[in-house]
Design an enzyme around this catalytic site. Structure first.
Site, mmCIF file in Angstrom:
data_model
loop_
_atom_site.group_PDB
_atom_site.id
_atom_site.type_symbol
_atom_site.label_atom_id
_atom_site.label_comp_id
_atom_site.label_asym_id
_atom_site.label_seq_id
_atom_site.Cartn_x
_atom_site.Cartn_y
_atom_site.Cartn_z
ATOM 1 N N GLY A 28 47.578 35.383 37.878
ATOM 2 C CA GLY A 28 46.738 36.315 37.492
ATOM 3 C C GLY A 28 45.359 35.831 36.853
ATOM 4 O O GLY A 28 45.226 34.345 36.828
ATOM 5 N N ASN A 29 44.505 36.353 36.746
ATOM 6 C CA ASN A 29 43.021 35.823 36.257
ATOM 7 C C ASN A 29 42.106 37.062 35.635
ATOM 8 O O ASN A 29 42.462 38.082 36.078
ATOM 9 C CB ASN A 29 42.325 35.156 37.395
ATOM 10 C CG ASN A 29 42.563 35.853 38.633
ATOM 11 O OD1 ASN A 29 42.196 36.864 38.923
ATOM 12 N ND2 ASN A 29 43.343 35.103 39.515
ATOM 13 N N SER A 45 41.348 27.542 37.713
ATOM 14 C CA SER A 45 42.332 27.869 38.319
ATOM 15 C C SER A 45 43.665 26.973 38.096
ATOM 16 O O SER A 45 43.225 25.700 37.752
ATOM 17 C CB SER A 45 41.863 27.431 39.895
ATOM 18 O OG SER A 45 43.176 27.616 40.816
ATOM 19 N N GLY A 46 44.720 27.579 37.921
ATOM 20 C CA GLY A 46 45.975 26.679 37.997
ATOM 21 C C GLY A 46 45.982 26.035 36.474
ATOM 22 O O GLY A 46 46.949 25.084 36.313
ATOM 23 N N SER A 75 38.905 30.123 39.410
ATOM 24 C CA SER A 75 40.097 30.849 39.880
ATOM 25 C C SER A 75 40.042 30.881 41.207
ATOM 26 O O SER A 75 38.885 31.095 41.671
ATOM 27 C CB SER A 75 40.219 32.265 39.155
ATOM 28 O OG SER A 75 41.147 33.072 39.958
ATOM 29 N N ASP A 77 40.818 33.287 42.875
ATOM 30 C CA ASP A 77 40.367 34.755 43.136
ATOM 31 C C ASP A 77 38.830 34.964 42.946
ATOM 32 O O ASP A 77 38.506 36.122 42.975
ATOM 33 C CB ASP A 77 41.332 35.797 42.428
ATOM 34 C CG ASP A 77 42.783 35.721 42.997
ATOM 35 O OD1 ASP A 77 43.663 35.588 42.250
ATOM 36 O OD2 ASP A 77 42.822 35.392 44.151
ATOM 37 N N HIS A 96 43.207 40.810 37.211
ATOM 38 C CA HIS A 96 44.286 40.468 38.366
ATOM 39 C C HIS A 96 45.367 40.260 37.800
ATOM 40 O O HIS A 96 45.326 39.059 36.973
ATOM 41 C CB HIS A 96 43.672 39.785 39.393
ATOM 42 C CG HIS A 96 44.519 39.195 40.385
ATOM 43 N ND1 HIS A 96 45.401 40.461 40.907
ATOM 44 C CD2 HIS A 96 45.231 38.189 40.746
ATOM 45 C CE1 HIS A 96 46.402 39.793 41.673
ATOM 46 N NE2 HIS A 96 46.170 38.725 41.833
ATOM 47 N N HIS A 98 50.042 39.851 38.504
ATOM 48 C CA HIS A 98 51.186 40.222 39.221
ATOM 49 C C HIS A 98 52.182 40.640 38.386
ATOM 50 O O HIS A 98 53.502 40.494 38.557
ATOM 51 C CB HIS A 98 51.644 39.007 39.675
ATOM 52 C CG HIS A 98 50.953 38.169 40.779
ATOM 53 N ND1 HIS A 98 51.394 37.476 41.816
ATOM 54 C CD2 HIS A 98 49.501 37.931 40.899
ATOM 55 C CE1 HIS A 98 50.368 37.013 42.676
ATOM 56 N NE2 HIS A 98 49.204 37.368 42.061
ATOM 57 N N ASP A 121 45.535 60.193 31.583
ATOM 58 C CA ASP A 121 44.500 59.955 30.462
ATOM 59 C C ASP A 121 43.767 58.731 30.764
ATOM 60 O O ASP A 121 42.623 58.587 30.230
ATOM 61 C CB ASP A 121 45.537 59.441 29.232
ATOM 62 C CG ASP A 121 45.871 60.604 28.420
ATOM 63 O OD1 ASP A 121 46.794 60.597 27.674
ATOM 64 O OD2 ASP A 121 45.245 61.813 28.479
ATOM 65 N N HIS A 172 50.235 42.482 47.977
ATOM 66 C CA HIS A 172 49.886 41.445 46.821
ATOM 67 C C HIS A 172 50.222 41.919 45.341
ATOM 68 O O HIS A 172 50.969 41.714 44.862
ATOM 69 C CB HIS A 172 48.479 41.010 47.139
ATOM 70 C CG HIS A 172 47.721 40.075 46.300
ATOM 71 N ND1 HIS A 172 46.769 39.430 46.684
ATOM 72 C CD2 HIS A 172 48.287 39.455 45.273
ATOM 73 C CE1 HIS A 172 46.420 38.526 45.490
ATOM 74 N NE2 HIS A 172 47.375 38.575 44.939
ATOM 75 N N TYR A 230 38.277 62.954 22.697
ATOM 76 C CA TYR A 230 39.480 62.435 22.218
ATOM 77 C C TYR A 230 39.097 61.373 20.972
ATOM 78 O O TYR A 230 38.070 60.735 21.166
ATOM 79 C CB TYR A 230 40.366 61.584 23.160
ATOM 80 C CG TYR A 230 41.398 60.751 22.720
ATOM 81 C CD1 TYR A 230 41.144 59.426 22.340
ATOM 82 C CD2 TYR A 230 42.560 61.382 22.688
ATOM 83 C CE1 TYR A 230 42.338 58.734 22.011
ATOM 84 C CE2 TYR A 230 43.562 60.770 22.384
ATOM 85 C CZ TYR A 230 43.371 59.318 21.954
ATOM 86 O OH TYR A 230 44.591 58.487 21.606
#
Ligand SMILES: O=C(CO)[C@@H](O)[C@H](O)COP(=O)(O)O
Length: 233
Positions: A28-29, A45-46, A75, A77, A96, A98, A121, A172, A230
């Site tokens: 994710g990122n 990244s990583g 990243s 992505d 993003h 997983h 909602d 994905h 709301y």
């Protein structure tokens, strides 16, 4: 060092998606955009999330994708996030993940149906799943093409990215977004929660109907748009 406020907001969102249980390992990122300056900030990244500091966020030029500040690689992505910022001009943050239930729907190639008011909602109808990428789209500029299929999915369905602030990339996982990185993280959490609820609902009753349109309208419109009432507005 510039863009301290943007980097701090993006760093906090990357930390928040860990706290929400949406990401494990370095999956994710999260990113954010400063449209006036023409840049985005994204996690490197990583790198283990618990090692991340605000100054580790990488600043990338929106127009060119060039790194303009940061010593770490952005990243993987980043091209997906960048494509979405250019395609969806209303959004200010992208997350993003997983997250497991959303990934299950993405792997099953099924959109998450709107089966109840919890979903209604936050998302105005089903959360769509993209078409799978073609071999040539995976071979060349894969992450850029992931952004392409997401934008194509919304264009073909005539969806408003602020009314449906998320998508499942076939095979994905989920991408969610919002007006701010913080809102993107909230939408990523809601996407995962409604994915889990929908999975249980379909197991309990495979014939469960989608929520009635007039209930969907009521719930979505009371929280979003000019008629919203709301909270403490
Ligand atoms: O989608 C994926 C992997 O399929 C990403 O979520 C990566 O797992 C995270 O990559 P970095 O952001 O650390 O480069």
């Amino acid at each position: 060092m510039a863009f301290e406020k943007l980097k701090a907001a993006v760093w906090k969102t990357n930390r928040d998606i860990v706290r929400s249980g949406l990401v494990q390992l370095t999956w994710g990122n999260a990113s954010g955009v400063d449209r006036q300056a023409g840049v985005m900030a994204i996690k490197p990244s990583g790198v283990d999330y618990d090692r991340l500091r605000p100054d580790d966020m990488v600043i990338v030029e929106l127009e060119t994708g060039r790194v303009v500040e940061g010593t770490l690689k952005p990243s993987t992505d980043t091209p997906t996030h960048r494509y979405l910022y250019l395609a969806f001009e209303e959004i200010g943050g992208i997350v993003h993940t997983h997250s497991r239930h959303a990934v299950a729907w993405a792997q099953a190639r099924r959109p998450i149906p709107c089966l109840g008011t919890t979903h209604a909602d936050h998302f105005y109808g089903e959360i769509p799943v993209t078409r799978p990428l073609r071999p040539e789209e995976v071979a060349e500029a894969y992450e850029h093409q992931t952004g392409v299929v997401i934008a194509e999915c919304f264009r073909e369905r005539g969806l408003d990215p602020l009314e449906v602030p998320g998508v499942l990339v076939a095979g994905h996982g989920p991408f969610a977004w919002g007006e701010t990185p913080e809102k993107a993280a909230e939408n990523a959490l809601v996407l995962e929660l409604v994915a889990e609820m929908a999975l249980y609902t379909c197991q309990l009753n495979p014939e469960a109907p989608v929520l009635e349109r007039y209930v969907l309208d009521k719930h979505f419109r009371r929280k979003h748009g000019s008629q919203a009432y709301y909270g403490q507005r």
